[in-house]
Write a protein that holds these residues in place. Structure first.
Motif, mmCIF file in Angstrom:
data_model
loop_
_atom_site.group_PDB
_atom_site.id
_atom_site.type_symbol
_atom_site.label_atom_id
_atom_site.label_comp_id
_atom_site.label_asym_id
_atom_site.label_seq_id
_atom_site.Cartn_x
_atom_site.Cartn_y
_atom_site.Cartn_z
ATOM 1 N N ASP A 36 0.838 -1.208 0.000
ATOM 2 C CA ASP A 36 0.000 0.000 0.000
ATOM 3 C C ASP A 36 0.870 1.253 0.000
ATOM 4 N N SER A 46 -11.820 2.444 3.056
ATOM 5 C CA SER A 46 -12.161 1.452 4.086
ATOM 6 C C SER A 46 -12.256 2.042 5.491
ATOM 7 N N ILE A 355 -15.605 -1.182 -6.329
ATOM 8 C CA ILE A 355 -15.947 -1.837 -5.055
ATOM 9 C C ILE A 355 -16.403 -0.758 -4.063
ATOM 10 N N THR A 361 -19.130 -4.953 3.841
ATOM 11 C CA THR A 361 -19.934 -6.130 4.219
ATOM 12 C C THR A 361 -19.510 -7.358 3.415
HETATM 13 C C1 LIG Z 1 -19.231 7.168 1.964
HETATM 14 C C2 LIG Z 1 -19.123 5.679 1.932
HETATM 15 C C3 LIG Z 1 -19.925 4.896 2.774
HETATM 16 C C4 LIG Z 1 -19.842 3.504 2.734
HETATM 17 N N1 LIG Z 1 -20.549 2.772 3.636
HETATM 18 C C5 LIG Z 1 -20.445 1.427 3.641
HETATM 19 C C6 LIG Z 1 -21.141 0.648 4.602
HETATM 20 O O1 LIG Z 1 -21.767 1.168 5.516
HETATM 21 N N2 LIG Z 1 -21.066 -0.706 4.502
HETATM 22 C C7 LIG Z 1 -20.377 -1.334 3.525
HETATM 23 O O2 LIG Z 1 -20.414 -2.554 3.451
HETATM 24 N N3 LIG Z 1 -19.638 -0.607 2.635
HETATM 25 C C8 LIG Z 1 -19.644 0.731 2.685
HETATM 26 N N4 LIG Z 1 -18.918 1.477 1.805
HETATM 27 C C9 LIG Z 1 -18.055 0.784 0.852
HETATM 28 C C10 LIG Z 1 -16.740 0.314 1.451
HETATM 29 O O3 LIG Z 1 -16.181 1.314 2.279
HETATM 30 C C11 LIG Z 1 -15.781 -0.012 0.289
HETATM 31 O O4 LIG Z 1 -16.410 -0.921 -0.580
HETATM 32 C C12 LIG Z 1 -14.484 -0.634 0.745
HETATM 33 O O5 LIG Z 1 -13.905 0.091 1.785
HETATM 34 C C13 LIG Z 1 -13.524 -0.702 -0.446
HETATM 35 O O6 LIG Z 1 -12.315 -1.212 0.009
HETATM 36 P P1 LIG Z 1 -11.077 -1.283 -0.959
HETATM 37 O O7 LIG Z 1 -10.049 -2.106 -0.251
HETATM 38 O O8 LIG Z 1 -11.517 -1.729 -2.313
HETATM 39 O O9 LIG Z 1 -10.617 0.224 -1.169
HETATM 40 P P2 LIG Z 1 -9.696 1.166 -0.273
HETATM 41 O O10 LIG Z 1 -10.030 1.097 1.139
HETATM 42 O O11 LIG Z 1 -9.722 2.516 -0.917
HETATM 43 O O12 LIG Z 1 -8.240 0.549 -0.458
HETATM 44 C C14 LIG Z 1 -7.512 0.668 -1.642
HETATM 45 C C15 LIG Z 1 -6.066 0.844 -1.253
HETATM 46 O O13 LIG Z 1 -5.254 0.826 -2.426
HETATM 47 C C16 LIG Z 1 -4.140 1.664 -2.201
HETATM 48 N N5 LIG Z 1 -3.545 1.998 -3.506
HETATM 49 C C17 LIG Z 1 -4.158 2.555 -4.567
HETATM 50 N N6 LIG Z 1 -3.301 2.649 -5.607
HETATM 51 C C18 LIG Z 1 -2.111 2.137 -5.189
HETATM 52 C C19 LIG Z 1 -0.840 1.949 -5.804
HETATM 53 N N7 LIG Z 1 -0.609 2.276 -7.095
HETATM 54 N N8 LIG Z 1 0.162 1.413 -5.081
HETATM 55 C C20 LIG Z 1 -0.036 1.061 -3.771
HETATM 56 N N9 LIG Z 1 -1.239 1.212 -3.131
HETATM 57 C C21 LIG Z 1 -2.258 1.729 -3.848
HETATM 58 C C22 LIG Z 1 -4.752 2.863 -1.473
HETATM 59 O O14 LIG Z 1 -3.771 3.541 -0.737
HETATM 60 C C23 LIG Z 1 -5.798 2.192 -0.589
HETATM 61 O O15 LIG Z 1 -5.334 1.960 0.725
HETATM 62 C C24 LIG Z 1 -18.962 2.869 1.818
HETATM 63 C C25 LIG Z 1 -18.165 3.653 0.985
HETATM 64 C C26 LIG Z 1 -18.217 5.041 1.045
HETATM 65 C C27 LIG Z 1 -17.336 5.877 0.181
#
Ligand SMILES: Cc1cc2nc3c(=O)[nH]c(=O)nc-3n(C[C@H](O)[C@H](O)[C@H](O)COP(=O)(O)OP(=O)(O)OC[C@H]3O[C@@H](n4cnc5c(N)ncnc54)[C@H](O)[C@@H]3O)c2cc1C
Length: 377
Positions: A36, A46, A355, A361
């Motif tokens: 990351d 997240s 995503i 969830t």
């Molecule tokens: C306002 C809001 C409310 C929500 N509420 C809910 C809820 O109540 N319940 C639910 O189930 N879901 C909810 N969600 C959805 C949920 O938060 C997301 O689906 C989930 O957190 C996505 O996780 P992720 O790991 O895909 O993304 P992220 O958490 O964004 O992680 C992606 C990671 O990739 C890293 N990264 C990116 N590019 C690079 C690179 N080139 N090199 C190294 N690292 C990199 C970033 O630093 C980041 O840490 C909500 C979302 C939002 C925006």
């Protein structure tokens, strides 16, 4: 050049859940690197969400969102119980005002089609008995909706993955992914801003779980056709805290807006019993997480539809998150996109796009899905 069997880019809840799952199911000789750009895990979407464990009510029938949310809901409650992650199965009320009952009927039908069969219809009197601060003509009660300590959950996933040999590389940004005889050659830049160093390694499999930046990373993968990179639209959602005491036992949602982006400004609870409202919807081009205090007026108006007496003075800016949507507000809702070799023709490459909610969830179910996809590669 150092070689890893698997590189997962992105240590949000999705990358973490995948790392935890694959460290369990792949043989111990598999070396897994989790990367990351931030120094610690879960620094982006997240840790910027409602922390709601959704039941799987609203999503189109047969979609990955519907299926993985329902499966993920059960997996997440089990995980919380087994590994002592703080959670509370609060239940959720969806409130309809006079004239909105047909919306509730549509929601109940959709939920039923998705296999969520435990919704209960509530009349005005029962609603008042359950939540005296809330007004509405009718409501649906979803008993399997709840809240989770998402930070505790992510820390536990990391700890379990690391205990099985996963290496976490923080402050490391993936810049480029080339094809290589052994799979992929990955170019990264690591270290703090005064001491950045480039580093190359090879890996047999590469998972793009980069959240908001998944499309940007996909563009850096050699020989991946741009046809396989869906357009992303960022929609910010802000939250406000309530600075006065009202007693709520359930999460409280209005019937969803017609915009296809959000579920409407709703009331969620934190595990300490605090009440927070959000998220609203704002199209953005930049990653700016500041909450504009001027939005309090619109929030108060939206909230007064189901909790009378809330004014903008009662609301304090809290935090914001950004949704990586694959559609605009006026376009049909898009599903999660999880691509593997069958989609793009590149062995060992898995990409996750769009995503958004209910990704938290669904995280453990998404990890199972990715595991199965990788096994077929
Ligand atoms: C306002 C809001 C409310 C929500 N509420 C809910 C809820 O109540 N319940 C639910 O189930 N879901 C909810 N969600 C959805 C949920 O938060 C997301 O689906 C989930 O957190 C996505 O996780 P992720 O790991 O895909 O993304 P992220 O958490 O964004 O992680 C992606 C990671 O990739 C890293 N990264 C990116 N590019 C690079 C690179 N080139 N090199 C190294 N690292 C990199 C970033 O630093 C980041 O840490 C909500 C979302 C939002 C925006």
């Amino acid at each position: 050049m150092e070689h890893f069997e698997l590189c997962i880019t992105g240590a949000g809840v999705i990358g973490l859940a995948i790392a935890e799952r694959l460290s369990k199911t792949l043989s111990a000789k598999y070396t897994i690197l989790l990367i990351d750009q931030h120094s610690s895990v879960g620094q982006e979407t997240s840790s910027r969400n409602s922390e709601v464990i959704h039941a799987g009510i609203y999503y189109p029938k047969g979609s990955l969102k519907a299926r993985l949310c329902r499966e993920g809901n059960a997996l997440l409650y089990n995980y919380c119980q087994q590994f002592e992650i703080a959670y509370r199965q609060t239940g959720k009320l969806i409130i309809a005002q006079d004239g909105e009952q047909s919306s509730l009927e549509k929601i109940a039908k959709q939920a039923n089609e998705n296999g969520v069969t435990d919704l209960r219809e509530i009349d005005r009197q029962t609603l008042h008995a359950l939540e005296p601060s809330v007004t509405g003509a009718h409501a649906l009660l979803s008993p399997t909706t709840g809240i989770i300590d998402s930070h505790g959950f992510m820390q536990r996933l990391l700890q379990q993955a690391e205990s099985r040999g996963v290496q976490f590389a923080g402050l490391t940004q993936v810049l480029e992914v080339k094809r290589h005889t052994k799979g992929f050659e990955v170019l990264c830049e690591s270290g703090d801003k005064n001491n950045r160093q480039t580093y190359r390694f090879s890996c047999t499999a590469f998972i793009n779980a980069a959240g908001l930046q998944a499309q940007q990373l996909a563009q850096k993968i050699e020989s991946l056709s741009t046809n396989n990179i869906p357009q992303v639209h960022w929609y910010k959602g802000s939250y406000f805290k309530l600075n006065k005491r009202i007693k709520l036992q359930h999460l409280v949602y209005p019937v969803p807006e017609h915009s296809n982006i959000g579920l409407g400004v709703h009331a969620t609870l934190d595990l300490a019993g605090g009440v927070r409202f959000g998220p609203d919807v704002e199209a953005v081009a930049e990653k700016d997480y500041a909450v504009n205090p001027m939005r309090a007026k619109q929030f108060a108006e939206a909230i007064r539809r189901y909790i009378p007496g809330i004014n903008s003075d009662d609301l304090v800016p809290d935090y914001a998150g950004i949704r990586p949507k694959l559609h605009r507000a006026t376009e049909p809702v898009q599903d999660f996109v999880i691509q593997s070799q069958a989609d793009h023709g590149i062995a060992g490459l898995i990409q996750l796009f769009g995503i958004e909610s209910p990704g938290l969830t669904a995280s453990l179910a998404i990890a199972q899905y990715v595991d199965a996809e990788l096994a077929q590669n």
